[in-house]
Design a protein around this motif. Structure first.
Motif, PDB file in Angstrom:
ATOM      1  N   ASP A  21       0.872  -1.171   0.000  1.00 51.24           N
ATOM      2  CA  ASP A  21       0.000   0.000   0.000  1.00 51.24           C
ATOM      3  C   ASP A  21       0.914   1.227   0.000  1.00 51.24           C
ATOM      4  O   ASP A  21       1.618   1.493   0.978  1.00 51.24           O
ATOM      5  CB  ASP A  21      -0.893  -0.015   1.249  1.00 51.24           C
ATOM      6  N   VAL A  22       0.920   1.998  -1.098  1.00 43.24           N
ATOM      7  CA  VAL A  22       1.879   3.094  -1.226  1.00 43.24           C
ATOM      8  C   VAL A  22       1.633   4.198  -0.198  1.00 43.24           C
ATOM      9  O   VAL A  22       2.575   4.895   0.212  1.00 43.24           O
ATOM     10  CB  VAL A  22       1.869   3.681  -2.652  1.00 43.24           C
ATOM     11  N   GLU A  23       0.392   4.365   0.252  1.00 42.25           N
ATOM     12  CA  GLU A  23       0.118   5.387   1.260  1.00 42.25           C
ATOM     13  C   GLU A  23       0.762   5.022   2.595  1.00 42.25           C
ATOM     14  O   GLU A  23       1.297   5.873   3.306  1.00 42.25           O
ATOM     15  CB  GLU A  23      -1.393   5.572   1.427  1.00 42.25           C
ATOM     16  N   LEU A  24       0.719   3.727   2.930  1.00 41.40           N
ATOM     17  CA  LEU A  24       1.391   3.271   4.148  1.00 41.40           C
ATOM     18  C   LEU A  24       2.907   3.293   3.967  1.00 41.40           C
ATOM     19  O   LEU A  24       3.649   3.597   4.900  1.00 41.40           O
ATOM     20  CB  LEU A  24       0.920   1.869   4.514  1.00 41.40           C
ATOM     21  N   LEU A  25       3.346   2.992   2.752  1.00 37.72           N
ATOM     22  CA  LEU A  25       4.778   2.996   2.460  1.00 37.72           C
ATOM     23  C   LEU A  25       5.366   4.392   2.658  1.00 37.72           C
ATOM     24  O   LEU A  25       6.499   4.534   3.145  1.00 37.72           O
ATOM     25  CB  LEU A  25       5.015   2.509   1.030  1.00 37.72           C
ATOM     26  N   LYS A  26       4.607   5.402   2.322  1.00 35.36           N
ATOM     27  CA  LYS A  26       5.058   6.783   2.506  1.00 35.36           C
ATOM     28  C   LYS A  26       5.346   7.094   3.975  1.00 35.36           C
ATOM     29  O   LYS A  26       6.216   7.892   4.301  1.00 35.36           O
ATOM     30  CB  LYS A  26       3.998   7.758   1.995  1.00 35.36           C
ATOM     31  N   GLN A  27       4.592   6.466   4.869  1.00 36.99           N
ATOM     32  CA  GLN A  27       4.702   6.771   6.294  1.00 36.99           C
ATOM     33  C   GLN A  27       5.699   5.874   7.033  1.00 36.99           C
ATOM     34  O   GLN A  27       6.075   6.152   8.170  1.00 36.99           O
ATOM     35  CB  GLN A  27       3.332   6.609   6.961  1.00 36.99           C
ATOM     36  N   ALA A  28       6.091   4.780   6.390  1.00 38.33           N
ATOM     37  CA  ALA A  28       6.877   3.761   7.083  1.00 38.33           C
ATOM     38  C   ALA A  28       8.323   4.177   7.307  1.00 38.33           C
ATOM     39  O   ALA A  28       8.979   4.727   6.423  1.00 38.33           O
ATOM     40  CB  ALA A  28       6.840   2.454   6.297  1.00 38.33           C
ATOM     41  N   GLU A  29       8.815   3.897   8.507  1.00 39.09           N
ATOM     42  CA  GLU A  29      10.227   4.064   8.829  1.00 39.09           C
ATOM     43  C   GLU A  29      10.947   2.722   8.722  1.00 39.09           C
ATOM     44  O   GLU A  29      12.116   2.646   8.378  1.00 39.09           O
ATOM     45  CB  GLU A  29      10.369   4.618  10.246  1.00 39.09           C
ATOM     46  N   ILE A  30      10.183   1.646   9.008  1.00 39.04           N
ATOM     47  CA  ILE A  30      10.697   0.279   8.911  1.00 39.04           C
ATOM     48  C   ILE A  30       9.715  -0.523   8.070  1.00 39.04           C
ATOM     49  O   ILE A  30       8.498  -0.452   8.283  1.00 39.04           O
ATOM     50  CB  ILE A  30      10.842  -0.373  10.293  1.00 39.04           C
ATOM     51  N   LEU A  31      10.237  -1.291   7.124  1.00 43.02           N
ATOM     52  CA  LEU A  31       9.395  -2.116   6.258  1.00 43.02           C
ATOM     53  C   LEU A  31       9.776  -3.580   6.442  1.00 43.02           C
ATOM     54  O   LEU A  31      10.962  -3.931   6.421  1.00 43.02           O
ATOM     55  CB  LEU A  31       9.595  -1.712   4.799  1.00 43.02           C
ATOM     56  N   VAL A  32       8.778  -4.420   6.632  1.00 42.03           N
ATOM     57  CA  VAL A  32       8.999  -5.863   6.742  1.00 42.03           C
ATOM     58  C   VAL A  32       8.300  -6.525   5.563  1.00 42.03           C
ATOM     59  O   VAL A  32       7.094  -6.337   5.356  1.00 42.03           O
ATOM     60  CB  VAL A  32       8.460  -6.420   8.077  1.00 42.03           C
ATOM     61  N   THR A  33       9.045  -7.301   4.781  1.00 40.28           N
ATOM     62  CA  THR A  33       8.548  -7.857   3.532  1.00 40.28           C
ATOM     63  C   THR A  33       9.209  -9.199   3.268  1.00 40.28           C
ATOM     64  O   THR A  33      10.242  -9.516   3.848  1.00 40.28           O
ATOM     65  CB  THR A  33       8.847  -6.895   2.366  1.00 40.28           C
TER      66      THR A  33
END
Length: 314
Positions: free
Chosen positions: A32-44
């Motif tokens: 979700d690019v809107e959540l990606l904009k806010q993320a400091e840490i990404l788990v994938t």
């Protein structure tokens, strides 16, 4: 904010939320690019990120990949943006080593034949079997996974020869060779096992010449990445009887197409990229994530566990 591009099972999610109470979590089943904009840490898992997502990584500082393979990620671009990437290298060693050993014992003790005879209710004692004792195995990629395979094989009194780029000593290897020395060592091997990652150096590392150098009754196993050897090379080796048997858990094209000739050979075992599967996979992954969260909070990104070298690709 910590953003997961997958939704783990409830017990593991609840453990994360209770262990890291001070952070906000978001979980989705796709990027979700809107959540990606806010993320400091990404788990994938690493396979859902593309170059197109980079402009949305406004505040991202760290990507935790719940997988060992990162070859599908835009590594060059992530390095340019200064985003740290770490993975779960090492957690696969137990299930993958057990899978490799299971396939070897299945072949050596003729379990496929025994199971077929059982289905036909045939009491057939003329089943050819041999021992692992005294055999020799070359292990390409004697790191965490290869070392665990070596440890188990040594328990069966198998001589282990590790093979890597440098030829430097590795745990649970009786001898070591470099990639340059592989061709000369192959005639000695009864089993050749690869758990190498996918890099420019390992792509098509195994060629037709390598199969010609193997014993005609040798067992070749690829449990690393399908790019190690071209499908046509595998087919040619099987057609020419240059190898006794082949077991692959990974392929150039996945899923392996139904029309592939590899399905048709009796001496070929097709494993659908499942050797690392385990009910404890995410549990072990999240243990690493929680340890790394403590390092991250101390502002020590350079010392994250399993920090990936984005130039080398592993």
């Amino acid at each position: 904010m910590i953003y997961f591009t997958f939704d783990p099972r409830p017990d593991l999610k609840n453990d994360l939320l209770s262990s890291i109470r001070e952070e906000k979590f978001e979980f989705t089943r796709q990027v979700d690019v809107e959540l990606l904009k806010q993320a400091e840490i990404l788990v994938t898992y690493g396979e859902d990120l593309t170059v197109e997502h980079l402009p949305f990584m406004n505040d991202l500082k760290w990507i935790f990949v719940a997988s060992a393979g990162i070859e599908k990620m835009p590594l060059k671009e992530l390095k340019e943006k200064g985003i740290a990437v770490s993975n779960v290298r090492g957690i696969h060693k137990t299930p993958m080593a057990e899978s490799v050993l299971a396939h070897i014992l299945t072949a050596y003790r003729s379990l496929k034949t025994i199971y077929k005879e059982e289905e036909q209710k045939n009491w057939n004692k003329k089943v050819p079997s041999k021992e692992l004792f005294g055999s020799t195995a070359i292990i390409l990629g004697p790191g965490a996974i290869g070392g665990e395979i070596g440890r188990l094989l040594q328990a069966f009194h198998v001589k282990t020869i590790g093979c890597n780029r440098s030829g430097k000593k590795a745990d649970f290897m009786d001898d070591m060779i470099s990639f340059d020395g592989l061709l000369n060592a192959l005639p000695e091997a009864d089993i050749v096992i690869s758990v190498l990652p996918s890099t420019e150096e390992t792509k098509n590392l195994i060629t037709a010449e390598h199969f010609k150098a193997m014993k005609n009754d040798a067992m070749f196993m690829n449990f690393g990445r399908g790019s190690l050897v071209a499908t046509d090379v595998l087919i040619e080796a099987l057609e020419n009887g240059e190898v006794g048997s082949i077991v692959c858990d990974v392929f150039e094209e996945e899923p392996l197409p139904a029309h592939s000739a590899l399905w048709n050979f009796e001496q070929m075992t097709v494993s659908p990229h499942v050797s690392s599967h385990s009910s404890r996979y995410l549990e072990r992954s999240f243990d690493i994530f929680k340890r790394n969260m403590k390092i991250y909070k101390n502002g020590d990104l350079a010392n994250l566990e399993n920090l990936v070298n984005l130039e080398a690709g592993y």
